[in-house]
Design a protein around this motif. Structure first.
Motif, PDB file in Angstrom:
ATOM      1  N   GLU A 118      25.515 -53.841 -92.117  1.00  0.00           N
ATOM      2  CA  GLU A 118      26.633 -52.931 -92.330  1.00  0.00           C
ATOM      3  C   GLU A 118      27.297 -52.545 -91.008  1.00  0.00           C
ATOM      4  OE1 GLU A 118      28.369 -51.388 -94.919  1.00  0.00           O
ATOM      5  OE2 GLU A 118      27.455 -52.994 -96.082  1.00  0.00           O
ATOM      6  N   ARG A 119      26.496 -52.346 -89.972  1.00  0.00           N
ATOM      7  CA  ARG A 119      27.069 -52.034 -88.659  1.00  0.00           C
ATOM      8  C   ARG A 119      27.948 -53.190 -88.177  1.00  0.00           C
ATOM      9  NH1 ARG A 119      25.340 -47.713 -85.476  1.00  0.00           N
ATOM     10  NH2 ARG A 119      26.144 -48.842 -83.683  1.00  0.00           N
ATOM     11  N   SER A 120      27.524 -54.414 -88.423  1.00  0.00           N
ATOM     12  CA  SER A 120      28.322 -55.557 -87.997  1.00  0.00           C
ATOM     13  C   SER A 120      29.619 -55.648 -88.786  1.00  0.00           C
ATOM     14  CB  SER A 120      27.516 -56.853 -88.142  1.00  0.00           C
ATOM     15  OG  SER A 120      28.160 -57.929 -87.494  1.00  0.00           O
ATOM     16  N   ARG A 121      29.554 -55.355 -90.079  1.00  0.00           N
ATOM     17  CA  ARG A 121      30.782 -55.366 -90.867  1.00  0.00           C
ATOM     18  C   ARG A 121      31.757 -54.283 -90.392  1.00  0.00           C
ATOM     19  NH1 ARG A 121      27.262 -57.564 -94.867  1.00  0.00           N
ATOM     20  NH2 ARG A 121      26.211 -55.606 -95.377  1.00  0.00           N
ATOM     21  N   GLU A 122      31.221 -53.158 -89.981  1.00  0.00           N
ATOM     22  CA  GLU A 122      32.070 -52.036 -89.575  1.00  0.00           C
ATOM     23  C   GLU A 122      32.599 -52.187 -88.151  1.00  0.00           C
ATOM     24  OE1 GLU A 122      33.833 -48.273 -90.624  1.00  0.00           O
ATOM     25  OE2 GLU A 122      32.687 -49.695 -91.848  1.00  0.00           O
ATOM     26  N   TYR A 123      31.745 -52.676 -87.242  1.00  0.00           N
ATOM     27  CA  TYR A 123      32.087 -52.662 -85.816  1.00  0.00           C
ATOM     28  C   TYR A 123      32.117 -54.055 -85.199  1.00  0.00           C
ATOM     29  CZ  TYR A 123      30.811 -47.780 -86.545  1.00  0.00           C
ATOM     30  OH  TYR A 123      30.720 -46.503 -87.028  1.00  0.00           O
ATOM     31  N   TYR A 124      32.253 -55.083 -86.012  1.00  0.00           N
ATOM     32  CA  TYR A 124      32.232 -56.443 -85.486  1.00  0.00           C
ATOM     33  C   TYR A 124      33.168 -56.577 -84.282  1.00  0.00           C
ATOM     34  CZ  TYR A 124      32.846 -61.411 -84.879  1.00  0.00           C
ATOM     35  OH  TYR A 124      32.909 -62.653 -84.314  1.00  0.00           O
ATOM     36  N   PHE A 169      26.075 -43.953 -89.598  1.00  0.00           N
ATOM     37  CA  PHE A 169      25.142 -45.045 -89.335  1.00  0.00           C
ATOM     38  C   PHE A 169      23.902 -44.566 -88.584  1.00  0.00           C
ATOM     39  CE2 PHE A 169      29.008 -47.509 -90.078  1.00  0.00           C
ATOM     40  CZ  PHE A 169      28.525 -48.537 -90.874  1.00  0.00           C
ATOM     41  N   VAL A 170      24.080 -43.680 -87.620  1.00  0.00           N
ATOM     42  CA  VAL A 170      22.940 -43.165 -86.872  1.00  0.00           C
ATOM     43  C   VAL A 170      22.020 -42.395 -87.804  1.00  0.00           C
ATOM     44  CG1 VAL A 170      22.227 -41.573 -85.047  1.00  0.00           C
ATOM     45  CG2 VAL A 170      24.168 -43.112 -84.678  1.00  0.00           C
ATOM     46  N   ALA A 171      22.583 -41.531 -88.628  1.00  0.00           N
ATOM     47  CA  ALA A 171      21.764 -40.761 -89.574  1.00  0.00           C
ATOM     48  C   ALA A 171      21.073 -41.679 -90.568  1.00  0.00           C
ATOM     49  CB  ALA A 171      22.634 -39.738 -90.297  1.00  0.00           C
ATOM     50  N   ILE A 201      25.205 -44.559 -96.142  1.00  0.00           N
ATOM     51  CA  ILE A 201      25.859 -45.864 -96.056  1.00  0.00           C
ATOM     52  C   ILE A 201      26.932 -46.001 -97.123  1.00  0.00           C
ATOM     53  CG2 ILE A 201      25.476 -48.337 -96.440  1.00  0.00           C
ATOM     54  CD1 ILE A 201      24.836 -47.382 -93.624  1.00  0.00           C
ATOM     55  N   ASN A 202      26.714 -45.395 -98.270  1.00  0.00           N
ATOM     56  CA  ASN A 202      27.705 -45.517 -99.343  1.00  0.00           C
ATOM     57  C   ASN A 202      28.990 -44.746 -99.056  1.00  0.00           C
ATOM     58  OD1 ASN A 202      26.741 -47.424-101.066  1.00  0.00           O
ATOM     59  ND2 ASN A 202      25.708 -46.005-102.450  1.00  0.00           N
ATOM     60  N   ILE A 207      21.072 -52.025 -92.608  1.00  0.00           N
ATOM     61  CA  ILE A 207      21.838 -51.151 -91.719  1.00  0.00           C
ATOM     62  C   ILE A 207      22.569 -51.981 -90.667  1.00  0.00           C
ATOM     63  CG2 ILE A 207      21.672 -49.377 -89.917  1.00  0.00           C
ATOM     64  CD1 ILE A 207      21.230 -48.141 -92.580  1.00  0.00           C
ATOM     65  N   LEU A 208      21.853 -52.937 -90.081  1.00  0.00           N
ATOM     66  CA  LEU A 208      22.458 -53.764 -89.037  1.00  0.00           C
ATOM     67  C   LEU A 208      23.582 -54.632 -89.583  1.00  0.00           C
ATOM     68  CD1 LEU A 208      19.265 -54.749 -87.027  1.00  0.00           C
ATOM     69  CD2 LEU A 208      21.107 -53.227 -86.273  1.00  0.00           C
TER      70      LEU A 208
END
Length: 649
Positions: free
Chosen positions: A568-574, A504-506, A524-525, A565-566
């Protein structure tokens, strides 16, 4: 300021730690008195070093800190039983964040003692024969703490009384804040660069710092500082300073550095890596897996090593009790017995789906209609929420162990482990019939023809009834067929850093113009491909062998923007404590969390209400805690100047 800090380091009742002989865990040894000269011994350095890991418990898993980085975002609002701690942070007109109410005080009050410990180890470690690789752990933690502080408060002091980044042994009650750029370039970046160079590839002991962990935090720090330099929405900083880098680099240079360091971590993972299935990342039985690089540790094996009671939760540090906050009172669910009497069919139990209800934080409706819109192909919804509440009245200690059948929605029979209440994935074609109050379900849930479970659709989610947060639920192996210890703090480690975040950072840096061997979409994929793989239907409680990777990756936009990106971050780290930092870093807080929808605070109130938040530019920094301001021997004008703007009223 320093007296307040040093009281906790030198003369406070502090728990220190030492390494257990040939063990691969950290052994804790309590000390009631910890004087500065102790750092001039090898034992003192080693015990101080191990205390870095213990201090994580006082921040991560601490529910009020957790509230400060979740409530007020697009992931959480306040729930029915919330007090001012939660309502203030929502910024929706029911409370106000101020220097007394802000729960970012948890960061301030628990970081400086660790910073000073780190400085003592850095200054004395080599002289007493401690290896550079061990001292590098203190480098990592000093940068870790300063990174937390600068994100919350802006510029903070580098001088605790003995000079910048020096170990301080003499109390002082005056202080000067450094600028944001100074904190990054004098403290965070240099310490993390050394940590990357000198930490080992594999953890020295279970859960200790490594090169890959340091690379993640260096990349995150570069990324966050790059956004700060760019300042796309003209958010003020404090202390006021030009958005220029003392080393002459611009934001693009730092975005590229973030990308490069993150790719180094991906390509040199050491002992870390992505798990094959998202479900396994947060499964209690699979804690401390290869994807978890840093965590605030707990255990059910002993109260001594857990750092808290195994039978009763105090509602304070160092308990891991953050998961309670988003757990609604599911114990109010009712079914009927053969005589027509209402009984509790879903009882409180130390189980990952359930746990201790506090009803302090609730997810807005948009979490389910937008963030997790795809609940069928993407496994992350199923691996995040408790969406189905199943009957457990037959467990030992309930008084209903001999009852084989109860009667639920539509007066249909249910048996133990049957679905009693289900949060539907989508709005049903047939309208749900909801009661005006609590109804037969006891919680205002509705019915659909032919279904024995009560139901609530995404649009029916309210501040009092909503899906639980499965990923942070308790996991115990000592329930012995009964309810276990559901009132204790969780004995699971609280996750802080995961290997997946390097991607995610990259990707975020790539969206901001960084270039290299992988595009933002490629990065992301990798995450989305994993999200498409299922081995278990968590809420369906059955095996599920499905691979939707191609479907998910092909649906990824050709050109990815920051909002994607945001999301996807929420889906991953909610619900893991990332969200406020993500929205503040990218300056998307107003755009993505300025409004939300949710039902009322009473059973049966399923009509969504649109709520508007008032997020001012000054809210992007948290107030310096009032307790800190009061302890400093400075003039009123100096104290006012020390406080972040907007919080002096």
């Amino acid at each position: 300021m320093k007296r307040y800090i040093l009281r906790r380091i030198i003369i406070g009742s502090v728990v220190l730690f030492s390494f257990a002989g040939c063990s691969d865990i950290l052994e804790e040894k309590p000390h009631d008195f910890y004087e500065p000269g102790y750092f001039k011994t090898e034992q003192g350095v080693i015990q101080g070093l191990t205390s870095h890991y213990a201090h994580l418990r006082w921040i991560y898993g601490q529910a009020y800190y957790y509230n400060s980085v979740q409530t007020g975002t697009d992931e959480h609002t306040y729930a029915q039983s919330a007090d001012g701690n939660f309502k203030d942070h929502d910024l929706s007109g029911v409370g106000v964040i101020n220097p007394t109410s802000s729960r970012a005080d948890v960061v301030w009050n628990n970081s400086y003692n660790d910073i000073n410990t780190a400085s003592g180890i850095i200054e004395n470690g080599a002289a007493v024969g401690v290896a550079n690789s061990l001292i590098a752990e203190s480098r990592f933690f000093r940068a870790f703490d300063y990174f937390l502080l600068v994100q919350n408060f802006g510029g903070v002091p580098l001088d605790l009384g003995a000079g910048e980044l020096k170990f301080n042994t003499k109390p002082s009650r005056s202080s000067k804040r450094n600028t944001v750029s100074e904190v990054y370039t004098k403290a965070i970046f240099p310490d993390l660069v050394i940590a990357v160079n000198e930490l080992p590839d594999a953890p020295r002991l279970t859960g200790t710092a490594t090169k890959t962990l340091a690379r993640l935090y260096l990349a995150k720090a570069y990324l966050t500082y790059a956004w700060w330099l760019e300042n796309p929405n003209n958010i003020p900083t404090y202390p006021d300073t030009p958005r220029t880098d003392p080393d002459g680099h611009n934001s693009q240079w730092y975005f590229q550095k973030a990308y490069d360091i993150a790719l180094e971590g991906i390509n040199n993972p050491g002992s870390y890596g992505l798990l094959d299935y998202y479900y396994d990342v947060n499964l209690g039985a699979n804690d401390r897996n290869k994807e978890m690089m840093l965590y605030a540790d707990h255990t059910e094996e002993s109260e001594y090593y857990n750092g808290a009671s195994l039978t009763y939760g105090s509602g304070g540090s160092p308990d891991n009790f953050a998961g309670w906050m988003g757990t609604w009172n599911y114990t109010a669910i009712r079914s009927k017995n053969a005589s027509g009497a209402s009984v509790s069919s879903v009882q409180r139990v130390a189980d990952q789906f359930l746990g201790r209800p506090w009803t302090r934080m609730a997810p807005p409706i948009e979490v389910f209609t937008k963030t997790f819109a795809d609940k069928t192909n993407d496994s992350r919804y199923d691996g995040t929420f408790t969406a189905v509440y199943r009957g457990n009245w037959n467990l030992k200690g309930t008084g209903l162990t001999d009852v084989t059948t109860l009667f639920n929605a539509n007066s249909l029979a249910v048996t133990p482990n049957s679905a009693i209440l289900t949060f539907l994935n989508d709005e049903p074609i047939t309208a749900i019939s909801y009661p005006s109050g609590a109804g037969d379900s006891g919680v205002g849930a509705g019915v659909l023809p032919g279904r024995s479970d009560y139901v609530i659709s995404p649009q029916g989610i309210s501040r009092i009834v909503y899906p639980g947060l499965w990923k942070l639920g308790p996991y115990r192996t000592d329930n012995d067929g009964g309810l276990g210890q559901p009132n204790a703090g969780s004995t699971r480690p609280f996750p802080i850093a995961k290997f997946s975040e390097l991607y995610f950072v990259a990707a975020e840096a790539a969206v901001k113009g960084a270039t290299g061997s992988m595009t933002a979409r490629n990065l992301i994929n990798v995450i989305r491909a994993r999200a498409g793989k299922w081995r278990w239907d968590n809420n369906g409680n059955m095996a599920k062998n499905a691979d939707n990777s191609i479907l998910l990756t092909s649906a990824t936009p050709a050109i990815i923007d920051i909002n994607y990106i945001l999301a996807e971050r929420s889906r991953e780290y909610y619900g893991e404590g990332y969200r406020w930092y993500d929205l503040v870093r990218t300056q998307k807080w107003n755009e993505l969390a300025g409004t939300y929808s949710i039902g009322g605070s009473n059973y049966g109130q399923h009509t969504p209400q649109l709520v508007t938040r008032t997020i001012e530019p000054y809210h992007y920094l948290r107030p310096i805690p009032q307790g800190q301001i009061d302890l400093m021997e400075m003039s009123d004008a100096e104290k006012a100047a020390y406080q972040n703007p907007g919080y002096n009223n």
